[in-house]
Design an enzyme around this catalytic site. Sequence first.
Site, PDB file in Angstrom:
ATOM      1  N   GLU A   1      64.015  20.116  57.639  1.00 57.99           N
ATOM      2  CA  GLU A   1      63.133  20.858  56.720  1.00 57.99           C
ATOM      3  C   GLU A   1      62.416  21.982  57.470  1.00 57.99           C
ATOM      4  OE1 GLU A   1      61.801  17.126  53.802  1.00 57.99           O
ATOM      5  OE2 GLU A   1      60.591  17.608  55.544  1.00 57.99           O
TER       6      GLU A   1
ATOM      7  N   ASP B   1      66.707  16.851  44.729  1.00 58.33           N
ATOM      8  CA  ASP B   1      67.412  15.912  43.843  1.00 58.33           C
ATOM      9  C   ASP B   1      66.612  15.707  42.568  1.00 58.33           C
ATOM     10  OD1 ASP B   1      65.945  14.350  46.234  1.00 58.33           O
ATOM     11  OD2 ASP B   1      65.602  13.289  44.359  1.00 58.33           O
TER      12      ASP B   1
HETATM   13  N1  ADE Z   1      62.392  13.585  49.204  1.00 56.94           N
HETATM   14  C1  ADE Z   1      63.416  14.238  48.640  1.00 56.94           C
HETATM   15  N2  ADE Z   1      63.793  13.646  47.485  1.00 56.94           N
HETATM   16  C2  ADE Z   1      62.981  12.560  47.327  1.00 56.94           C
HETATM   17  C3  ADE Z   1      62.873  11.542  46.352  1.00 56.94           C
HETATM   18  N3  ADE Z   1      63.678  11.499  45.304  1.00 56.94           N
HETATM   19  N4  ADE Z   1      61.918  10.600  46.527  1.00 56.94           N
HETATM   20  C4  ADE Z   1      61.103  10.638  47.596  1.00 56.94           C
HETATM   21  N5  ADE Z   1      61.159  11.557  48.544  1.00 56.94           N
HETATM   22  C5  ADE Z   1      62.084  12.527  48.413  1.00 56.94           C
END
Ligand code: ADE
Length: 244
Positions: free
Chosen positions: A15, A202
């Site tokens: 990141e 996501d």
């Molecule tokens: N970081 C990236 N995606 C995530 C998710 N779905 N839950 C927690 N941390 C995350």
Amino acid sequence: MKISTIAVIMAMADEAKPFIEALGLKPAVSAFDSRLPMEVYTGAVEKAEVVLVVGGKDRRFGVDNVGTQPATLSTYLAIDTFKPDLLINAGTAGGFKSKGADIGDVYIGSDSIRFHDRRIPIPGFAAYGIGSYRTPDVDDVATALGLKKGVVSTGNSLDMLPEDRLVIQANQGVVKEMEAAAIAWVADLYQIPLIALKSITDLVDTDTPTQDDFLKNLNLASEKLQEKLTAAIYYFAGNERPFA
Ligand code: ADE
């Protein structure tokens, strides 16, 4: 108060990489006790000092130190060593398609930052568990930088149990991640303003397994994060009235 030192707290090396490169930050060796895994980078933007603390690797498991404990320690170390006027927690997160999120969108935490996995149904402790740390008024910076806004929700798991989903819904959470509320707790102790910038890897309310989307989109989301984080640093550096 004029912002002359900005500390950025990030969990993962992937990141942080685009941001380190974009600002030309340099490693600051021996900033912290050598037994600690956290990595520090420093640089300057206009007249402000920029300090980046990345969680580093777990000594036994060899992976990035994600989650609330390393985030708490990184934040304490950043504050104690560099005395920042502003904290920025930057990272990736899950979003909700049902709330209009897309992969690569960058959100700024607004209203408050909350935990969703500290369920303690005892009077007084329930609210303590959720935390609800107030954010500064981010309307101006969100408009200036073209950021989406919403409540950031923190827990220590990448997946989302039905119980987590219910708490996130009740908390009006729109961004699900693993560090911000822990950082907000320390920021609140020291009364230092905290901004959370989160780039979506996501969509947690779709059928694709979160980890698959996360790994596929990590680089793209980190690049988008870098663009907005760099813009945020330029926005805040030297700013005397950063919040409306
Ligand atoms: N970081 C990236 N995606 C995530 C998710 N779905 N839950 C927690 N941390 C995350």
